[in-house]
Design an enzyme around this catalytic site. Structure first.
Site, PDB file in Angstrom:
ATOM      1  N   ARG A  59       0.857  -1.193   0.000  1.00 16.94           N
ATOM      2  CA  ARG A  59       0.000   0.000   0.000  1.00 16.94           C
ATOM      3  C   ARG A  59       0.888   1.237   0.000  1.00 16.94           C
ATOM      4  NH1 ARG A  59      -3.504  -2.711  -1.599  1.00 16.94           N
ATOM      5  NH2 ARG A  59      -5.480  -3.231  -0.590  1.00 16.94           N
TER       6      ARG A  59
ATOM      7  N   HIS B 133      -0.854   0.291  -9.816  1.00 18.54           N
ATOM      8  CA  HIS B 133      -1.570  -0.634  -8.921  1.00 18.54           C
ATOM      9  C   HIS B 133      -2.141  -1.831  -9.704  1.00 18.54           C
ATOM     10  CE1 HIS B 133      -3.810  -0.842  -4.817  1.00 18.54           C
ATOM     11  NE2 HIS B 133      -3.612  -2.064  -5.314  1.00 18.54           N
TER      12      HIS B 133
HETATM   13  P1  NAP Z   1      -1.941 -11.828   4.517  1.00 26.43           P
HETATM   14  O1  NAP Z   1      -2.089 -13.216   3.998  1.00 26.43           O
HETATM   15  O2  NAP Z   1      -2.909 -11.343   5.521  1.00 26.43           O
HETATM   16  O3  NAP Z   1      -0.453 -11.719   5.110  1.00 26.43           O
HETATM   17  C1  NAP Z   1      -0.015 -10.619   5.821  1.00 26.43           C
HETATM   18  C2  NAP Z   1       1.403 -10.872   6.336  1.00 26.43           C
HETATM   19  O4  NAP Z   1       1.888  -9.670   6.917  1.00 26.43           O
HETATM   20  C3  NAP Z   1       1.477 -11.957   7.407  1.00 26.43           C
HETATM   21  O5  NAP Z   1       2.644 -12.719   7.256  1.00 26.43           O
HETATM   22  C4  NAP Z   1       1.524 -11.138   8.695  1.00 26.43           C
HETATM   23  O6  NAP Z   1       2.188 -11.747   9.772  1.00 26.43           O
HETATM   24  C5  NAP Z   1       2.354  -9.957   8.242  1.00 26.43           C
HETATM   25  N1  NAP Z   1       2.132  -8.805   9.131  1.00 26.43           N
HETATM   26  C6  NAP Z   1       0.980  -8.186   9.450  1.00 26.43           C
HETATM   27  N2  NAP Z   1       1.187  -7.185  10.320  1.00 26.43           N
HETATM   28  C7  NAP Z   1       2.524  -7.167  10.550  1.00 26.43           C
HETATM   29  C8  NAP Z   1       3.373  -6.389  11.369  1.00 26.43           C
HETATM   30  N3  NAP Z   1       2.904  -5.401  12.136  1.00 26.43           N
HETATM   31  N4  NAP Z   1       4.704  -6.665  11.374  1.00 26.43           N
HETATM   32  C9  NAP Z   1       5.202  -7.672  10.630  1.00 26.43           C
HETATM   33  N5  NAP Z   1       4.444  -8.464   9.820  1.00 26.43           N
HETATM   34  C10 NAP Z   1       3.129  -8.213   9.797  1.00 26.43           C
HETATM   35  O7  NAP Z   1      -1.963 -10.771   3.320  1.00 26.43           O
HETATM   36  P2  NAP Z   1      -1.739 -11.038   1.756  1.00 26.43           P
HETATM   37  O8  NAP Z   1      -2.929 -11.721   1.186  1.00 26.43           O
HETATM   38  O9  NAP Z   1      -0.418 -11.682   1.589  1.00 26.43           O
HETATM   39  O10 NAP Z   1      -1.735  -9.523   1.200  1.00 26.43           O
HETATM   40  C11 NAP Z   1      -0.793  -8.582   1.669  1.00 26.43           C
HETATM   41  C12 NAP Z   1      -1.137  -7.201   1.143  1.00 26.43           C
HETATM   42  O11 NAP Z   1      -0.815  -7.097  -0.246  1.00 26.43           O
HETATM   43  C13 NAP Z   1      -2.600  -6.800   1.183  1.00 26.43           C
HETATM   44  O12 NAP Z   1      -2.999  -6.407   2.476  1.00 26.43           O
HETATM   45  C14 NAP Z   1      -2.637  -5.653   0.195  1.00 26.43           C
HETATM   46  O13 NAP Z   1      -2.378  -4.430   0.866  1.00 26.43           O
HETATM   47  C15 NAP Z   1      -1.495  -5.959  -0.764  1.00 26.43           C
HETATM   48  N6  NAP Z   1      -1.967  -6.285  -2.122  1.00 26.43           N
HETATM   49  C16 NAP Z   1      -1.539  -5.506  -3.166  1.00 26.43           C
HETATM   50  C17 NAP Z   1      -1.937  -5.819  -4.454  1.00 26.43           C
HETATM   51  C18 NAP Z   1      -1.460  -5.013  -5.627  1.00 26.43           C
HETATM   52  O14 NAP Z   1      -1.960  -5.201  -6.740  1.00 26.43           O
HETATM   53  N7  NAP Z   1      -0.468  -4.160  -5.468  1.00 26.43           N
HETATM   54  C19 NAP Z   1      -2.786  -6.906  -4.694  1.00 26.43           C
HETATM   55  C20 NAP Z   1      -3.196  -7.662  -3.614  1.00 26.43           C
HETATM   56  C21 NAP Z   1      -2.782  -7.345  -2.322  1.00 26.43           C
HETATM   57  P3  NAP Z   1       1.620 -13.097  10.439  1.00 26.43           P
HETATM   58  O15 NAP Z   1       1.993 -14.182   9.446  1.00 26.43           O
HETATM   59  O16 NAP Z   1       2.356 -13.196  11.700  1.00 26.43           O
HETATM   60  O17 NAP Z   1       0.137 -12.914  10.573  1.00 26.43           O
HETATM   61  C1  GLV Z   2      -5.196  -4.915  -4.110  1.00 24.87           C
HETATM   62  O1  GLV Z   2      -4.503  -3.993  -3.828  1.00 24.87           O
HETATM   63  C2  GLV Z   2      -5.753  -5.834  -3.176  1.00 24.87           C
HETATM   64  O2  GLV Z   2      -5.761  -5.549  -1.969  1.00 24.87           O
HETATM   65  O3  GLV Z   2      -6.244  -6.887  -3.619  1.00 24.87           O
END
Ligand code: NAP
Ligand code: GLV
Length: 309
Positions: free
Chosen positions: A224, A272
């Site tokens: 983000r 994005h």
């Molecule tokens: P997720 O499965 O919820 O994983 C989040 C990870 O971050 C987990 O390993 C979590 O730790 C860690 N985390 C959370 N808070 C933390 C902190 N304070 N300090 C250290 N680590 C922390 O999320 P995801 O599905 O992988 O997605 C991640 C993010 O990618 C989304 O929230 C979104 O913002 C972004 N995204 C971007 C796009 C794009 O097109 N650019 C697309 C999709 C998503 P734990 O394992 O200990 O819970």
């Molecule tokens: C995109 O940024 C998502 O959160 O899926």
């Protein structure tokens, strides 16, 4: 009962078609044509305006159109006790892995420098280390960060991962919590941010973090825009602390035309698109949750409102 769709970037026509193919009797309504609001029991949203969801008295579930839910929890009037679900999807994970691999390899193989050499008509070999000697760090080892870290390790990179809690991932050096951040950064030449945006992670990509990286490190932010302190990035690039950055996400999207990131020679910008939400794949989990709600069964991919992700 009805589903209300609200997004200014996702196609309502496409989502409506995909969802009706899976749930033929779905009453699919597109904001602002809500009809009788009392009939709306589910909302499928991306960046809903604050207060919109609070105005739906019969709401039983809020479905995020993305993996992130920060755009929902940012609403100060978010109805309490209504479950929020997020996207967990193999198509999305594959897209994010491709994006991360591409930009890590681009840096690792010094592609930008060869492109500049080509523009000058210059034939010169540039050294780069073996993948096993290249230290990549992935912040956030969840669905997307975990998959990207595994794919990088499979290519032979020396990969570390950083998460909130201790996590077991074979082949990945793991760091976690406040104490784990500095040692994780100290060994990371290419840093990939795939954290969720929460109160604990907002502004985490700042001067202090850049100072903990080795000189000439590279940042890839696909999480983000509000993870990044923009002025600190510009200062780190100016001082040479960072050699460059790939940014897919921004505090202000679309990135304003006058923004200093646009002309910066060391910044690569994408709009994005690292992992878009493709309704052909993701509609299945939304339809599954609509069916579960109707049957009184537990929903899938529900987020923990306490953790905020
Ligand atoms: P997720 O499965 O919820 O994983 C989040 C990870 O971050 C987990 O390993 C979590 O730790 C860690 N985390 C959370 N808070 C933390 C902190 N304070 N300090 C250290 N680590 C922390 O999320 P995801 O599905 O992988 O997605 C991640 C993010 O990618 C989304 O929230 C979104 O913002 C972004 N995204 C971007 C796009 C794009 O097109 N650019 C697309 C999709 C998503 P734990 O394992 O200990 O819970
Ligand atoms: C995109 O940024 C998502 O959160 O899926």
């Amino acid at each position: 009962m009805a589903l209300l769709f609200r997004s200014d970037i996702d196609s309502p026509a496409w989502w409506g078609d995909e969802l009706r193919a899976l749930v033929p009797d779905l009453d699919f309504r597109v904001w602002p044509d809500t009809g009788a609001v009392a009939e709306i029991d589910t909302a499928l949203v991306w960046r809903p305006e604050p207060g919109l969801l609070a105005g739906l008295p019969g709401l039983k579930a809020i479905f995020s159109l993305g993996a992130g839910v920060d755009h929902i929890f940012a609403d100060p009037d978010l109805p309490v006790g209504v479950p929020v679900t997020r996207v967990v999807d193999a198509d999305m994970t594959g897209r994010m892995t491709e994006y991360v691999l591409f930009h890590v390899l681009r840096r690792h193989l010094r592609h930008d420098e060869y492109r500049d050499q080509q523009a000058r008509g210059e034939w010169r070999e540039l050294a780069h280390p073996a993948a096993a000697e290249r230290r990549v760090g992935v912040m956030g080892l969840g669905v997307l960060g975990g998959a990207a870290a595994r794919a990088l390790a499979d290519l032979g990179f020396d990969v570390a991962g950083y998460s909130r809690r201790a996590r077991d991932m074979p082949g990945i050096d793991r760091f976690h919590g406040a104490d784990g951040l500095e040692p994780f950064l100290n060994r990371t030449e290419i840093l990939v941010c795939l954290l969720p945006l929460t109160a604990a992670t907002a502004g985490i990509l700042d001067e202090r973090l850049f100072d903990a990286l080795p000189d000439g490190a590279w940042l890839i932010n696909v999480a983000r825009g509000n993870h990044l302190v923009e002025d600190d990035l510009l200062a780190a690039l100016a001082s040479g602390r960072l050699a460059g950055a790939t940014l897919d996400v921004f505090a202000d999207e679309p990135l304003p035309a006058s923004h200093p990131f646009w002309p910066h020679p060391a910044i690569t910008i994408t709009p994005h698109i690292a992992a878009i939400s493709d309704p052909r794949s993701i509609a299945k989990q939304v339809a599954e949750n609509i069916t579960r709600l109707r049957d009184g069964r537990a929903l899938i991919n529900v987020v923990d409102p306490g953790a905020g992700y």
